[in-house]
Every structure is written in structure tokens, then in C-alpha cells.
Design an enzyme around this catalytic site. Structure first.
Site, PDB file in Angstrom:
ATOM      1  N   ARG A  79      11.701 -23.818  -7.804  1.00 24.61           N
ATOM      2  CA  ARG A  79      12.913 -23.715  -9.156  1.00 24.61           C
ATOM      3  C   ARG A  79      13.625 -22.735  -8.442  1.00 24.61           C
ATOM      4  O   ARG A  79      14.892 -22.524  -8.884  1.00 24.61           O
ATOM      5  CB  ARG A  79      12.509 -23.504 -10.843  1.00 24.61           C
ATOM      6  CG  ARG A  79      11.982 -24.985 -10.834  1.00 24.61           C
ATOM      7  CD  ARG A  79      11.945 -24.851 -12.135  1.00 24.61           C
ATOM      8  NE  ARG A  79      11.688 -25.979 -13.075  1.00 24.61           N
ATOM      9  CZ  ARG A  79       9.762 -26.451 -13.152  1.00 24.61           C
ATOM     10  NH1 ARG A  79       9.060 -25.063 -13.334  1.00 24.61           N
ATOM     11  NH2 ARG A  79       9.777 -27.003 -13.915  1.00 24.61           N
ATOM     12  N   GLY A  98      -1.912  -2.869   6.405  1.00 29.63           N
ATOM     13  CA  GLY A  98      -0.909  -3.195   7.387  1.00 29.63           C
ATOM     14  C   GLY A  98      -1.491  -3.881   8.371  1.00 29.63           C
ATOM     15  O   GLY A  98      -3.087  -4.751   7.931  1.00 29.63           O
ATOM     16  N   ILE A 124       0.459  -1.260   0.022  1.00 29.03           N
ATOM     17  CA  ILE A 124      -0.045   0.224  -0.015  1.00 29.03           C
ATOM     18  C   ILE A 124       0.876   1.136  -0.218  1.00 29.03           C
ATOM     19  O   ILE A 124       0.169   2.988   0.120  1.00 29.03           O
ATOM     20  CB  ILE A 124      -1.141   0.515   0.846  1.00 29.03           C
ATOM     21  CG1 ILE A 124      -0.318   0.085   2.629  1.00 29.03           C
ATOM     22  CG2 ILE A 124      -1.788  -0.814   1.016  1.00 29.03           C
ATOM     23  CD1 ILE A 124      -0.946   0.605   3.754  1.00 29.03           C
ATOM     24  N   HIS A 152       8.788  -8.168   7.379  1.00 27.22           N
ATOM     25  CA  HIS A 152       7.056  -8.887   6.899  1.00 27.22           C
ATOM     26  C   HIS A 152       7.772 -10.701   5.952  1.00 27.22           C
ATOM     27  O   HIS A 152       6.766 -10.090   5.086  1.00 27.22           O
ATOM     28  CB  HIS A 152       6.401  -8.055   6.945  1.00 27.22           C
ATOM     29  CG  HIS A 152       6.409  -7.257   6.012  1.00 27.22           C
ATOM     30  ND1 HIS A 152       6.839  -7.166   4.438  1.00 27.22           N
ATOM     31  CD2 HIS A 152       5.637  -5.857   6.092  1.00 27.22           C
ATOM     32  CE1 HIS A 152       6.794  -6.133   4.003  1.00 27.22           C
ATOM     33  NE2 HIS A 152       6.041  -5.155   4.990  1.00 27.22           N
ATOM     34  N   ASP A 170       3.434  -4.622  11.806  1.00 27.40           N
ATOM     35  CA  ASP A 170       2.312  -3.868  11.169  1.00 27.40           C
ATOM     36  C   ASP A 170       1.096  -2.665  11.642  1.00 27.40           C
ATOM     37  O   ASP A 170       0.902  -2.564  10.667  1.00 27.40           O
ATOM     38  CB  ASP A 170       2.420  -4.460  10.035  1.00 27.40           C
ATOM     39  CG  ASP A 170       2.631  -3.834   8.561  1.00 27.40           C
ATOM     40  OD1 ASP A 170       3.443  -3.201   8.640  1.00 27.40           O
ATOM     41  OD2 ASP A 170       2.048  -4.005   7.284  1.00 27.40           O
ATOM     42  N   ASN A 194       5.292 -11.513   2.525  1.00 26.30           N
ATOM     43  CA  ASN A 194       4.472 -10.365   2.256  1.00 26.30           C
ATOM     44  C   ASN A 194       5.364  -9.090   1.350  1.00 26.30           C
ATOM     45  O   ASN A 194       5.620  -8.641   2.179  1.00 26.30           O
ATOM     46  CB  ASN A 194       3.645  -9.603   3.423  1.00 26.30           C
ATOM     47  CG  ASN A 194       2.428 -10.514   4.404  1.00 26.30           C
ATOM     48  OD1 ASN A 194       3.318 -11.189   5.151  1.00 26.30           O
ATOM     49  ND2 ASN A 194       1.936 -10.626   3.631  1.00 26.30           N
ATOM     50  N   ALA A 195       4.544  -8.762   0.090  1.00 28.58           N
ATOM     51  CA  ALA A 195       5.561  -8.348  -0.124  1.00 28.58           C
ATOM     52  C   ALA A 195       5.995  -8.483  -1.044  1.00 28.58           C
ATOM     53  O   ALA A 195       7.808  -7.336  -1.285  1.00 28.58           O
ATOM     54  CB  ALA A 195       5.575  -6.652  -0.152  1.00 28.58           C
TER      55      ALA A 195
END
Length: 435
Positions: free
Chosen positions: A264, A351, A171, A253, A314, A256-257
Site C-alpha cells: 500500500r 557494516g 548502528i 544502501h 559499506d 537497509n535502515a
């Protein structure tokens, strides 16, 4: 603080009250064990004391004896990623200016300590350079004051951005993202040259290691005493490994992101399986709120590298506020439903508003970890990551007397338990009591 030499030569104790508290009938968190043992602390030095030395060598009796009735006495919690709370956002300078910003930080500190968090990293998301340069002077380490009434103390700021991959911005406003193509010069231009160095208010920076100039930036930041975490990234396993070799020691985190695990190319997650002889396995943040990650995913990460797991919230400024729809910094609006925060326009996770003790309880339920193992993820492990393990996250003699009294209760499910924060002590003084 003067050293304790003889019972009548230490000015710290040459007054009517010794300032000493003795905790008894309690279970102390020591490593992976709960130990039945007393603990002595001083509200004058703010330190954990050697009880035998106080009693027998210096003949000092405690001012008060606190019977905890068999409850758990843990080091104070350490939060390494918190964007705001109680209506205040660390990434927003109020219209009233920096003086109002400073008051907002103080308000968060005094409210946050009641949740068991005695130390934390106030976190700035991706912003314009002028925001960092105005905010960072208010977010540096605050331990020199050693005033319990100030509440939670900052261990330094966490700058989460703007040096991240625009495809993994979450975000964060993609228009604000930058590349450190000139290395540390670009980072200094963004955060302010005065904010980089041994006395920097910055403790941790999140950066995507695959960006142009990122590796040299990581090296320079670490050389200046600032920790680096990799995140908001498209990094392959090889690129992530290069980031760790350059000096990064943390993953922001996990899962996430970032590029997802693939058989592979395991991406950033693959660092948890890297042989320690190759590189040092990094620490990693985990948001155990039931939204960001599936419980089994958390269990897999913990089993892969238990010594590196750090629980984080977060948390956003909506933490502690009623459910509803709220404006956010980049013109978006965030919908709050319990601990779940989402962007109004697209439903993206925005968050969390969970408390750290609830992350601990979720971790207990989902992984089968013991209570000491779960508490380690918010005390000893983050303290080691931040190189403050001699004073924070421990009950060793000489450490800061930042303590949380926890009641282990049934959470209503068969065989499952939850921890409830009953008391919080900061620098040897009680600052919160749930009685």
C-alpha cells in the site's frame, strides 16, 4: 597538461621516454560490451590517449607494450560508501591528533588501491560536530596531486549522518542524531561553515527527507554543489519523492535502515518504479555481501532500475583484519566473522568487511548480469552519479588512466565465473601486480 599539437612541439614528449604504455591483446569494457581493442595511456599526463594520433600524427612509439593475454581491462573501481579499512576508521580522530589521522588516511589509500578501487568516498558516520570539523579537511578530493604512489584517491567525503531518523539509526549512536530544523544553518553548524560551499571537501550527504527542515537543507546542499542521498529513514513514498524533487539523487544502501516495501506504500523503494516523466529515478547503493540483502532482493532492484544500481561495500575499519571482537566508536564492540560484522550486544548488522570486487562477483552470480553490466555498477554508474564521468569510470580518450586488469576465472560452481584483480594502474602507472 599541454595539448598534443605536433610531434616535436609538445614538451610532454620531448624527453628520452614518452611515458606511453600500450595495452594489447585485451578486452576493453565499453558500455555493456567487451571489445577487443588496444588502449594507450600516458604516465606523464595520467590520461588515456588516442593511439592512432600518437602513432601516425605524432610518430610516438610506446615505451612499453603490455600483452594482457586476453584479460579484461576495466576502468578503476569507484566506491561511494566506505567507513574505513585496515584498522583505520574515518570517523575517529586518534589520541595522537589530526596528524596521525592524516597518516591513517594515507595508509588506507595505499592499501585500498590493490583491491581495484582507484577512487572512493571516505565515509563518516554520525558523530559530534567537532569530529566532522577535524576530519573533513583530510578527506576532500585529492585528485590535484595526481601521484600514483598515493594509491586510491578521494573524490570527496560522504557524510552519512547525523541527520537521520532515530528509528532507523542502524548502528549509528542515536544520541548523536540531529534534525536540521534551521535548514542549512544546522548542517553548517554540524559540519563546519567552512566545509559547505563550492570548494567543500564533502561530496555526498545522507539525510532522512522526512525530518523537519530536511527538504530546504537538500535544496541548499545541492545548490552548493554537494550531492544528497536519502537514507536511514522512515520516509513514505510521498516523502521520499519530495526528497528527490528537492534535489536528492541517490538512495543510501537500498532496503537497509529504511521503511520496508509495503504493497500500500512502497516507501523509498517505490522511487525505482516512479515514471521518469514524474521525477528522475535516483541512483541507489546496494550492499551485495550476502548478509545485508537476499540475492533475489538485489535482482529485483536491478531489474527495476538497472541504470541506477551502484555496488557499495559499506566497509568498516575491520576490513583486512583477522576475525575477532573489536571495540567500536560508541562504546560498543563488533564481532568479525569473515565478511560479516555484528554488534556484540544485540547481533545487529554492523557494516561489512567485503571487498568491492567480491560484491561484483556476487552480483554476477545472483542476477545473471553480464560482466560489463556488473562492472558498470562500480565504474560508469557511480561516476555519473558523482558527475565525474568525463574523467572516471570510463576508458574514453582524455579520461584519467585509472585501470584494473581482471582475470575471468571459474569460481568452482557450474557455469559461474569470478573476476580476480591482477593489476591496478593509477594515472597510467602500475601500482599493483598480483603476479
Amino acid at each position: 597538461m599541454p595539448s598534443l599539437v605536433a610531434p616535436n612541439s609538445n614538451p610532454e614528449f620531448m624527453q628520452s621516454g614518452s611515458g606511453v604504455t600500450k595495452f594489447t591483446n585485451c578486452l576493453l569494457v565499453r558500455g555493456n560490451d567487451l571489445v577487443s581493442e588496444d588502449l594507450w595511456v600516458s604516465s606523464i599526463s595520467g590520461k588515456i590517449l588516442n593511439g592512432q594520433e600518437m602513432l601516425f600524427d605524432h610518430r610516438i612509439a610506446p615505451d612499453q607494450v603490455v600483452d594482457l593475454g586476453g584479460r579484461i581491462l576495466s576502468p578503476g573501481f569507484i566506491e561511494t560508501q566506505m567507513n574505513g579499512a585496515y584498522g583505520f576508521d574515518f570517523s575517529v580522530i586518534p589520541n595522537e591528533g589530526t596528524a596521525a589521522y592524516g597518516k591513517g588516511v594515507i595508509r588506507v589509500n595505499r592499501s585500498l588501491v590493490a583491491t581495484g578501487v582507484t577512487s572512493y568516498l571516505p565515509t563518516l558516520t554520525s558523530q559530534r560536530p567537532e569530529v566532522y570539523q577535524e576530519a573533513l579537511p583530510y578527506l576532500g578530493p585529492s585528485g590535484t596531486a595526481r601521484d600514483p604512489s598515493c594509491g586510491s584517491e578521494s573524490l570527496g567525503a560522504h557524510c552519512e549522518g547525523p541527520f537521520m531518523n532515530p528509528t532507523k539509526n542502524g548502528i549509528h549512536n542515536a544520541d548523536l542524531l540531529r534534525e536540521p530544523t534551521r535548514g542549512i544553518s544546522d548542517i553548517a553548524d554540524c559540519y563546519g561553515a567552512a566545509q559547505i560551499g563550492q570548494s567543500s571537501p564533502i561530496k555526498l550527504v545522507t539525510i532522512a527527507p522526512e525530518l523537519p527542515g530536511a527538504l530546504s537543507s537538500i535544496e541548499a546542499l545541492v545548490e552548493s554543489g554537494i550531492k544528497v542521498s536519502i537514507g536511514h529513514s522512515e520516509a513514505t513514498y510521498e516523502e521520499a519523492k519530495s526528497g528527490i524533487k528537492a534535489g536528492a539523487s541517490m538512495i543510501t544502501h537500498l532496503f537497509n535502515a529504511m521503511r520496508p516495501l509495503h504493497h500500500r506504500n512502497p516507501g523509498i523503494f517505490g522511487l525505482l518504479g516512479t515514471p521518469s516523466a514524474s521525477i528522475r529515478k535516483p541512483y541507489f547503493g546496494i550492499i551485495a555481501d550476502g548478509t545485508h540483502l537476499h540475492p533475489t532482493t538485489i535482482k529485483i532492484a536491478w531489474n527495476a532500475h538497472p541504470e541506477g544500481l551502484i555496488l557499495v561495500t559499506d566497509a568498516m575499519r575491520l576490513t583486512g583484519l583477522p576475525d575477532g571482537t573489536y571495540d567500536w566508536t560508541n562504546g560498543s564492540r563488533i564481532v568479525k566473522q569473515g565478511t560479516l560484522l555484528t554488534l556484540e550486544e544485540n547481533g545487529k548488522i554492523a557494516g561489512s568487511s567485503i571487498q568491492l570486487v567480491d560484491c561484483v562477483n556476487n552480483f554476477l552470480s545472483w542476477t545473471g548480469a553480464s560482466v560489463p553490466e556488473a562492472l558498470k555498477a562500480v565504474t560508469e554508474t557511480p561516476a555519473k552519479m558523482l558527475d565525474v564521468e568525463q574523467t572516471k569510470g570510463t576508458l574514453k580518450i582524455g579520461a584519467d588512466a585509472d585501470l584494473v586488469v581482471l582475470d575471468l576465472q571459474s569460481n568452482g560452481k557450474e557455469g559461474e565465473k569470478k573476476l580476480v584483480v591482477d593489476q591496478v594502474w593509477k594515472f597510467g602507472a602500475k601500482v599493483f601486480d598480483n603476479a
